[in-house]
Write a protein that holds these residues in place. Sequence first.
Motif, PDB file in Angstrom:
ATOM      1  N   ALA A   1       0.820  -1.209   0.000  1.00 60.66           N
ATOM      2  CA  ALA A   1       0.000   0.000   0.000  1.00 60.66           C
ATOM      3  C   ALA A   1       0.854   1.259   0.000  1.00 60.66           C
ATOM      4  N   GLY A   2       2.105   1.127   0.453  1.00 60.28           N
ATOM      5  CA  GLY A   2       2.979   2.303   0.488  1.00 60.28           C
ATOM      6  C   GLY A   2       3.300   2.776   1.892  1.00 60.28           C
ATOM      7  N   LYS A   3       2.983   1.960   2.879  1.00 59.19           N
ATOM      8  CA  LYS A   3       3.183   2.367   4.274  1.00 59.19           C
ATOM      9  C   LYS A   3       4.664   2.614   4.566  1.00 59.19           C
TER      10      LYS A   3
ATOM     11  N   VAL B   1      -6.997   5.271  13.533  1.00 60.56           N
ATOM     12  CA  VAL B   1      -6.394   4.461  12.480  1.00 60.56           C
ATOM     13  C   VAL B   1      -6.508   5.186  11.137  1.00 60.56           C
ATOM     14  N   SER B   2      -5.441   5.136  10.349  1.00 58.34           N
ATOM     15  CA  SER B   2      -5.500   5.607   8.963  1.00 58.34           C
ATOM     16  C   SER B   2      -5.267   4.415   8.055  1.00 58.34           C
ATOM     17  N   VAL B   3      -6.099   4.324   7.017  1.00 58.00           N
ATOM     18  CA  VAL B   3      -5.951   3.201   6.087  1.00 58.00           C
ATOM     19  C   VAL B   3      -5.326   3.710   4.794  1.00 58.00           C
ATOM     20  N   LEU B   4      -4.260   3.063   4.384  1.00 62.67           N
ATOM     21  CA  LEU B   4      -3.555   3.442   3.173  1.00 62.67           C
ATOM     22  C   LEU B   4      -3.830   2.392   2.110  1.00 62.67           C
ATOM     23  N   HIS B   5      -4.074   2.869   0.890  1.00 62.54           N
ATOM     24  CA  HIS B   5      -4.271   1.917  -0.196  1.00 62.54           C
ATOM     25  C   HIS B   5      -3.747   2.526  -1.486  1.00 62.54           C
ATOM     26  N   MET B   6      -2.887   1.819  -2.158  1.00 61.42           N
ATOM     27  CA  MET B   6      -2.292   2.271  -3.407  1.00 61.42           C
ATOM     28  C   MET B   6      -1.758   3.689  -3.298  1.00 61.42           C
TER      29      MET B   6
ATOM     30  N   ALA C   1     -13.558  -3.650   0.942  1.00 62.30           N
ATOM     31  CA  ALA C   1     -13.329  -4.024  -0.454  1.00 62.30           C
ATOM     32  C   ALA C   1     -11.841  -4.128  -0.757  1.00 62.30           C
ATOM     33  N   VAL C   2     -11.095  -3.220  -0.178  1.00 59.49           N
ATOM     34  CA  VAL C   2      -9.643  -3.221  -0.400  1.00 59.49           C
ATOM     35  C   VAL C   2      -9.011  -4.499   0.128  1.00 59.49           C
ATOM     36  N   TYR C   3      -9.525  -4.910   1.260  1.00 64.43           N
ATOM     37  CA  TYR C   3      -9.007  -6.147   1.837  1.00 64.43           C
ATOM     38  C   TYR C   3      -9.623  -7.377   1.189  1.00 64.43           C
ATOM     39  N   LEU C   4     -10.470  -7.150   0.175  1.00 68.63           N
ATOM     40  CA  LEU C   4     -11.082  -8.203  -0.647  1.00 68.63           C
ATOM     41  C   LEU C   4     -11.442  -9.446   0.131  1.00 68.63           C
ATOM     42  N   GLY C   5     -11.010 -10.557  -0.336  1.00 66.81           N
ATOM     43  CA  GLY C   5     -11.366 -11.808   0.326  1.00 66.81           C
ATOM     44  C   GLY C   5     -10.723 -11.940   1.693  1.00 66.81           C
ATOM     45  N   ARG C   6      -9.789 -11.032   1.966  1.00 69.02           N
ATOM     46  CA  ARG C   6      -9.065 -11.178   3.217  1.00 69.02           C
ATOM     47  C   ARG C   6      -9.636 -10.269   4.297  1.00 69.02           C
ATOM     48  N   ALA C   7     -10.940  -9.957   4.145  1.00 66.07           N
ATOM     49  CA  ALA C   7     -11.566  -9.064   5.112  1.00 66.07           C
ATOM     50  C   ALA C   7     -11.471  -9.630   6.527  1.00 66.07           C
ATOM     51  N   ASP C   8     -11.290 -10.928   6.639  1.00 68.46           N
ATOM     52  CA  ASP C   8     -11.159 -11.515   7.975  1.00 68.46           C
ATOM     53  C   ASP C   8      -9.915 -10.981   8.690  1.00 68.46           C
TER      54      ASP C   8
END
Lengths: 255, 353
Positions: free
Chosen positions: A43-45, A216-221, A241-248
């Motif tokens: 994500a660029g963290k 919390v700050s969420v970084l994506h792309m 959605a960003v965490y897609l199937g890995r929402a768990d």
Amino acid sequence: MTNGPLLQVEHLTVSFDDFKAIDDLSLTLEPQSVRVLIGPNGAGKSTLLDAIIGRVRPSAGRIVLRGTDITRMPAHRIVRAGICRKFQTPGLLDSLTVYENLALADARGRGWRAALRTRPTRDQQVRTEQILQLTGLTAERHRPAGRLAHGQKQWLEIGMVVASDAELLLLDEPAAGMSHGEREQTADLVQRLTTRHSVLVIDHDMAFVERLRAPVSVLHMGRLLKEGTLQEVRQDPQVRAVYLGRADELECDCA
Amino acid sequence: MPRREFLVHLLVLGVLALGPWWLSPYNLSLLGRFLAMSILALGLTVVWGWGGFLSLGQGVFFGLGGYALAMNLKLAGLAPGDLPDFMVWSGLDHLPWWWAPFRHPVVALAAVVLVPAAVAGLFAWLVFHRRVRGVYFALLTQAFALALATLLISQQAYTGGFNGLTDYGPLFGVHLTDASAQTTLYAVTLGALCACYGLATWLSRSHFGRLLVAIRDGENRVRCLGYDTVPYKVAAFALAGAFAGVAGALFAAQVGVISPAMVGVVPSIEMLIWVAVGGRESLAGAVLGCLLVNFGKDWVSSAMPSVWLFVMGGLFIVVVTVLPQGIGGLLARRSAPGPAADAAPMTPEPAGP
Ligand SMILES: Nc1ncnc2c1ncn2[C@@H]1O[C@H](COP(=O)(O)OP(=O)(O)OP(=O)(O)O)[C@@H](O)[C@H]1O
Ligand SMILES: [Mg+2]
């Protein structure tokens, strides 16, 4: 000046060739605050931290620490200005002992007078002892850093960042690769740092993040997707959605 | 220093100090010049062993120190207005201005230390400032050695050219070729070696020494802890330059000559081999390696003159492949209590009180 924000990241862009690892990102940290940065792999963290500490040069944007533009400062001056960072993969000086690593990181060791001393001053000793205690490494003080267990290495790194006396500590995945128990200890350790420092923590582990009880700050792309409490962020459909199937990953098995 | 180690050092020093009584004049003269060279080796331990930057041009600073003293020795004993022999042969009619200060032995002796230190410091600053590191640094030092050797050879009228400076006058009124002067020089060399050894030992325990090792192991890390690494590297390189200068001067005084052959690329690489054989991190190893390689060289070259270069190459390969820590590493492995710490259980301490 004391009333202004501690750190302002303004419209920051970091490019590797055509690829923008950080894309027009803005972020503000207040003094005496804790902030958690999460986001999927890539994500660029880490790149954001690289830019803040002067390891990569942004192609656009500014980074301002307490009103001073530090965007193009050399790395060592940024530390002196008040930001120190723990790297994702521990970068200890393996052939030096735990104590020597901490002594090296001690802000009082900078400069020529300190360089020519063969033993640390009383002041330095007291400070180093404090940090050994804080990080639970007192018994390991004479062990070469390269021989520490993984978790201990992470703690030593945190200790070194604390020893730098920087006002703002950037911790890149301090609990990565740790056992459940160690993670809780690390979260408590980070919590204790917040009494004297502002802290920006990156982590993937939600149990860990939850324990920190911080915004919390969420970084994506390379962009900031969402800011809020862990609860808010977790329920946000975009984040899910960003965490897609890995929402768990966003769930917390300890709760 | 642990007591036992201290006693060993004292014992070795005693044996060396008694050299004039148990060595033949020939072997004493060899030992004297090798001890001088080992001062240079100490400097290499500091920059290469601890700091991790490889210098392939240490001959430059050896040469600067040697020439600085030799210039004084060439002028000593000349009548006012007279010129050193090689200048007359080259058709010069007056002394170049930059030679004049070297008339004073004190100035020359100061220059022995200060000129190489300043040149090394300036060189290092220019190079490190631009973030040049590793192999590129080594290549630049090598180019520097080549350049200086070429310059010395080409400026025959000012430097004595290929033959260098030889055929010296007296130093402080004493002719260096006298037997008693040779013994005195031996003592001075041993004294200088002890002083430099002491200085380097102290350095190894100082925060500066630790910083050098840290810079070797992770320069970026050290920078990210708030240190500007450049001044420390420059200081270390200047110190090694000063050591090399002292070595060069003591060498020139004892042997009676300093020439471009001791300055260029090949001798500079040979210097690295002394330290590699001895163990690059250990000061004692540097001295030991220097003595061993040079006595070996003397022995091999007198028995089979053409073989030495092959032996040297072979030695280098063996050290790099089989004994990366050199003899010093071998000794340390013997005496140090093994890595018992590895066997200790790693009980995670609770984080915090
Ligand atoms: N030096 C570099 N050169 C080219 N691309 C890079 C470089 N550093 C990072 N990247 C790319 O930038 C993107 C962001 O990387 P970064 O390390 O910041 O991610 P991250 O959020 O820290 O991920 P992780 O959770 O895996 O640590 C990735 O796609 C990575 O491949
Ligand atoms: Mg990362």
